[in-house]
Design a protein around this motif. Structure first.
Motif, short mmCIF file in Angstrom:
data_model
loop_
_atom_site.label_atom_id
_atom_site.label_comp_id
_atom_site.label_asym_id
_atom_site.label_seq_id
_atom_site.Cartn_x
_atom_site.Cartn_y
_atom_site.Cartn_z
N TYR A 158 3.21 47.45 54.27
CA TYR A 158 2.76 46.51 53.73
C TYR A 158 3.66 44.97 53.65
CZ TYR A 158 -0.24 49.37 51.10
OH TYR A 158 -1.45 50.19 50.78
N PHE A 216 4.17 40.95 51.91
CA PHE A 216 4.06 40.27 50.81
C PHE A 216 4.60 38.91 50.96
CE2 PHE A 216 2.80 43.85 48.36
CZ PHE A 216 3.19 44.96 48.94
N ARG A 230 -0.80 39.73 49.65
CA ARG A 230 -0.35 40.81 50.36
C ARG A 230 -1.17 41.07 51.54
NH1 ARG A 230 -2.14 44.78 45.88
NH2 ARG A 230 -3.87 45.80 46.77
N GLU A 275 -2.16 44.34 54.43
CA GLU A 275 -1.78 45.65 54.80
C GLU A 275 -1.73 45.70 56.18
OE1 GLU A 275 -4.88 47.23 51.69
OE2 GLU A 275 -4.15 48.73 52.51
N TYR A 330 -2.40 47.82 58.54
CA TYR A 330 -3.36 48.28 59.52
C TYR A 330 -4.73 47.48 59.41
CZ TYR A 330 -5.70 50.13 55.15
OH TYR A 330 -6.26 50.11 53.98
N LYS A 331 -4.86 46.40 58.62
CA LYS A 331 -6.03 45.64 58.57
C LYS A 331 -5.80 44.29 59.39
CE LYS A 331 -7.62 46.67 53.97
NZ LYS A 331 -8.20 46.05 52.52
N MET A 370 7.26 46.10 52.86
CA MET A 370 7.51 47.45 51.72
C MET A 370 6.80 48.65 52.91
SD MET A 370 5.47 48.63 48.53
CE MET A 370 4.08 49.35 49.15
N ARG A 416 5.05 52.31 53.55
CA ARG A 416 3.61 52.63 53.06
C ARG A 416 3.90 53.89 52.82
NH1 ARG A 416 -1.47 54.17 54.90
NH2 ARG A 416 -3.13 53.12 53.72
N PRO A 417 3.30 54.54 51.65
CA PRO A 417 3.16 55.95 51.39
C PRO A 417 2.89 56.58 52.53
CG PRO A 417 2.09 54.80 49.71
CD PRO A 417 2.43 53.56 50.73
N ASN A 468 8.38 53.40 47.67
CA ASN A 468 8.04 52.27 48.51
C ASN A 468 9.21 51.30 48.58
OD1 ASN A 468 5.65 53.68 48.94
ND2 ASN A 468 4.72 52.77 47.05
N PHE A 502 11.24 48.16 49.02
CA PHE A 502 11.04 46.49 49.45
C PHE A 502 12.07 46.05 49.97
CE2 PHE A 502 7.17 44.51 47.48
CZ PHE A 502 6.69 45.61 46.75
N TYR A 555 7.47 54.71 38.62
CA TYR A 555 8.31 54.06 39.46
C TYR A 555 9.13 52.92 38.88
CZ TYR A 555 6.49 56.36 43.78
OH TYR A 555 6.14 57.17 44.77
N TYR A 594 17.10 45.54 41.30
CA TYR A 594 17.29 44.73 42.37
C TYR A 594 18.35 43.54 41.87
CZ TYR A 594 13.06 45.98 44.30
OH TYR A 594 12.08 46.79 45.16
N LEU A 613 17.76 46.37 46.76
CA LEU A 613 17.28 47.29 45.81
C LEU A 613 18.87 48.22 45.62
CD1 LEU A 613 15.53 49.26 44.63
CD2 LEU A 613 15.29 50.34 46.69
N PRO A 622 1.78 55.60 44.06
CA PRO A 622 0.70 55.26 45.00
C PRO A 622 -0.49 56.26 44.78
CG PRO A 622 2.79 55.25 46.12
CD PRO A 622 2.88 55.69 44.95
N GLY A 674 -2.68 57.16 48.86
CA GLY A 674 -1.91 56.58 49.92
C GLY A 674 -1.95 55.01 49.83
N ARG A 675 -2.48 54.72 48.73
CA ARG A 675 -2.69 53.08 48.76
C ARG A 675 -1.45 52.58 47.76
NH1 ARG A 675 -6.41 50.52 50.72
NH2 ARG A 675 -6.28 48.88 49.25
N GLN A 728 3.77 45.98 42.22
CA GLN A 728 4.79 46.08 41.62
C GLN A 728 5.15 45.01 40.76
OE1 GLN A 728 9.39 47.62 42.77
NE2 GLN A 728 8.71 46.06 43.94
#
Lengths: 117, 116
Positions: free
Chosen positions: A33, A35, A50, A52, A54-55, A95, A97-98, A103, A105, B31, B35, B45, B97, B100-101, B105
């Motif tokens: 991702y 941002f 943000r 993604e 893959y988009k 970031m 991605r899962p 995740n 940053f 989570y 920072y 981080l 997540p 998977g999305r 934060q």
């Protein structure tokens, strides 16, 4: 390792005009991702937009839009009809991605945007 | 919801002193992370946690300690403060997540720490 580079430490724009902030990144990941965060003088970190990876379609949020060039690893932010309230530091961030366990940053060094009346 | 809260907002320490920066969230997020933000740099981080009892190191962990005994709280301890730890510290939280999305934060307002 992931790195994020913002090569413009400071920029100025007249109110109502359009400005583009640049960001490049380096990664070996294929899914991630990106941002843009805004940090006004209050220090609060505010998510602007943000994307993604893959988009293919570029993300837009009202006056904010991005130009995402995956092959070039470029992710610029365009602010249209700039307003005085847009004055802030802008950070580009990457970031992972899962399904990573967490995740992480990675932030660029920021671009200070001044909107002039 | 108060979101992510941090205390104190400002702190001045002398070299060698210890202190704890507090962070709490009321969104039941799994989570949490810390920072630091230094002039001319983005956020880096320090430590993170994926749930109560589970913590791990980030990019810049040296000189800091964390623990997570509850879902809500994630304190950051400076063991022996040094001038190099002068910075603005941000706490953040997000839910894990799903499918998977990514889930957004949320950042706290920050703590400005000066070590003399």
């Amino acid at each position: 390792a992931q790195t994020v580079t913002q090569s413009q430490p400071e920029m100025s724009v007249q109110e109502a005009e359009t400005v583009t902030l640049s960001c490049t990144y380096d990664t070996s990941e294929s899914n991630y991702y990106l941002f843009w965060y805004k940090q006004p003088p209050s220090r609060q970190m505010i998510l602007v937009i943000r994307q993604e990876a893959y988009k293919q379609q570029n993300a837009t949020e009202n006056r904010f839009s991005v130009n995402f060039q995956k092959a070039a690893k470029s992710f610029s932010l365009k602010i249209s009809d700039s307003q005085l309230g847009d004055t802030a530091m802008y950070f580009c961030a990457f970031m992972t991605r899962p399904p990573y366990n967490f995740n992480k940053f990675y932030f660029g060094s920021g671009t200070k945007l001044n909107v002039k009346p | 919801n108060a979101g992510v809260t941090q205390t104190p907002k400002f702190q001045v320490l002398k070299t060698g002193q210890s202190m704890t920066l507090q962070c709490a969230q009321d969104m039941n997020h799994e989570y949490m992370s810390w920072y630091r933000q230094d002039p001319g740099m983005g956020l880096r981080l320090i430590h993170y946690s994926v749930g109560a009892g589970i913590t791990d190191q980030g990019e810049v962990p040296n000189g800091y300690n964390v623990s997570r005994s509850t879902t809500e709280d994630f304190p950051l301890r400076l063991l022996s403060a040094a001038p190099s730890q002068t910075s603005v510290y941000f706490c953040a939280s997000s839910s894990a997540p799903t499918g998977g999305r990514y889930n957004e934060q949320f950042f706290g307002p920050g703590t400005r720490l000066t070590v003399l």
